[in-house]
Design a protein around this motif. Sequence first.
Motif, mmCIF file in Angstrom:
data_model
loop_
_atom_site.group_PDB
_atom_site.id
_atom_site.type_symbol
_atom_site.label_atom_id
_atom_site.label_comp_id
_atom_site.label_asym_id
_atom_site.label_seq_id
_atom_site.Cartn_x
_atom_site.Cartn_y
_atom_site.Cartn_z
ATOM 1 N N SER A 170 -24.412 35.516 -100.634
ATOM 2 C CA SER A 170 -25.596 34.927 -99.993
ATOM 3 C C SER A 170 -25.848 33.495 -100.469
ATOM 4 O O SER A 170 -26.836 32.870 -100.080
ATOM 5 N N ASP A 186 -31.600 37.059 -100.105
ATOM 6 C CA ASP A 186 -31.564 36.437 -98.785
ATOM 7 C C ASP A 186 -30.679 37.255 -97.847
ATOM 8 O O ASP A 186 -29.485 36.980 -97.687
ATOM 9 N N TYR A 187 -31.266 38.271 -97.243
ATOM 10 C CA TYR A 187 -30.513 39.133 -96.334
ATOM 11 C C TYR A 187 -30.078 38.381 -95.074
ATOM 12 O O TYR A 187 -29.070 38.749 -94.456
ATOM 13 N N GLU A 188 -30.805 37.353 -94.690
ATOM 14 C CA GLU A 188 -30.426 36.577 -93.508
ATOM 15 C C GLU A 188 -29.122 35.820 -93.748
ATOM 16 O O GLU A 188 -28.264 35.736 -92.862
ATOM 17 N N LYS A 189 -28.976 35.270 -94.954
ATOM 18 C CA LYS A 189 -27.718 34.592 -95.276
ATOM 19 C C LYS A 189 -26.564 35.585 -95.349
ATOM 20 O O LYS A 189 -25.446 35.280 -94.927
ATOM 21 N N LYS A 198 -26.336 38.321 -93.631
ATOM 22 C CA LYS A 198 -26.065 38.721 -92.249
ATOM 23 C C LYS A 198 -25.261 37.663 -91.497
ATOM 24 O O LYS A 198 -24.392 37.993 -90.681
ATOM 25 N N SER A 199 -25.518 36.403 -91.791
ATOM 26 C CA SER A 199 -24.886 35.324 -91.034
ATOM 27 C C SER A 199 -23.596 34.797 -91.653
ATOM 28 O O SER A 199 -22.875 34.023 -91.014
ATOM 29 N N CYS A 200 -23.278 35.206 -92.887
ATOM 30 C CA CYS A 200 -22.093 34.645 -93.538
ATOM 31 C C CYS A 200 -20.815 35.135 -92.863
ATOM 32 O O CYS A 200 -20.725 36.278 -92.410
ATOM 33 N N LYS A 230 -23.734 44.237 -93.837
ATOM 34 C CA LYS A 230 -24.426 42.952 -93.769
ATOM 35 C C LYS A 230 -25.739 43.001 -93.008
ATOM 36 O O LYS A 230 -26.563 42.092 -93.143
ATOM 37 N N THR A 231 -25.948 44.020 -92.205
ATOM 38 C CA THR A 231 -27.088 44.001 -91.284
ATOM 39 C C THR A 231 -28.246 44.911 -91.672
ATOM 40 O O THR A 231 -29.362 44.717 -91.207
ATOM 41 N N PRO A 290 -30.504 46.057 -94.657
ATOM 42 C CA PRO A 290 -30.883 45.825 -96.062
ATOM 43 C C PRO A 290 -30.991 47.107 -96.882
ATOM 44 O O PRO A 290 -30.583 47.139 -98.046
#
Length: 282
Positions: free
Chosen positions: A53, A102-105, A107-109, A131-132, A134
Amino acid sequence: MKVTSNSGLILEGGGMRGVFTSGVLDCLMDNGIRFPYTIGVSAGACNGLSYISNQRGRAKYSNIDLLEKYEYIGIKHLIKKGNIMDFDLLFHTFPNEIIPYDYEKLKSCEEHFEMVTTSCKTGKACYFEEKTNPSRVIDIVKASSSLPFVCPIAYVDGEPMLDGGIADSIPIMRARELGYDNNVVVLTRNKGYRKPEKEMRYVSLFYKEYPAMQNAIRNRNKIYNKQISMIEEMEDRGEIVVIRPQKPVVVDRMERDTKKLLALYEEGYGLTSCLLNNCSCK
């Protein structure tokens, strides 16, 4: 050290010795180095999550600064909750409130990240990438970090699991099976270390409903030593890069001395910096 499309980063566990890995990963992040594939076991999974992340310093803060403040490891937790670590604090309060993950990072990595657990039913390693979701991320990393005997059995998708290091402490073969054969391995013990291969008679008192897990625990040290020998042979042939402590490690798996932990973190950072700058480290 050149990172290519077939490069993998393998992160050993080791409890609080994982602060060495925290130093390695912070140095990689400071230099903008990303691996297309990372796999972590136990403490390596925890550190790997902050790396994937791109949250530089998060693992160090959790493992050193917050340990001093919250004292989340110790016999008192084992007596009170049947767990030598305060998992509620580590896997819920920390990532949700104190040092938010940072779950958004995640998810998007674009890079792949796997965590390793050991199935209680089969005694074999399980490899998870998530990744999607949490909640499932926490279930997996918690299971990967659930030490036998001193932590309760954890569950992933309803299946009983324990620490990934029982079945696959250094999952380099997993990386190679997936096509990543240009690997960097981060170990948390100095070169030459081997675990004692003594008989573990007490294992029969635990996990009676899971005989495969009992056998996996009995064989763990022997398998670990074979993996280390393989790693050293691959290193000698120039097939992999190994980053490990150069000094004999004085940090215990459940270490609470923050001065020792900081020194090991700084060693990991310094050795990695030397490696990236092609300098000699003594």
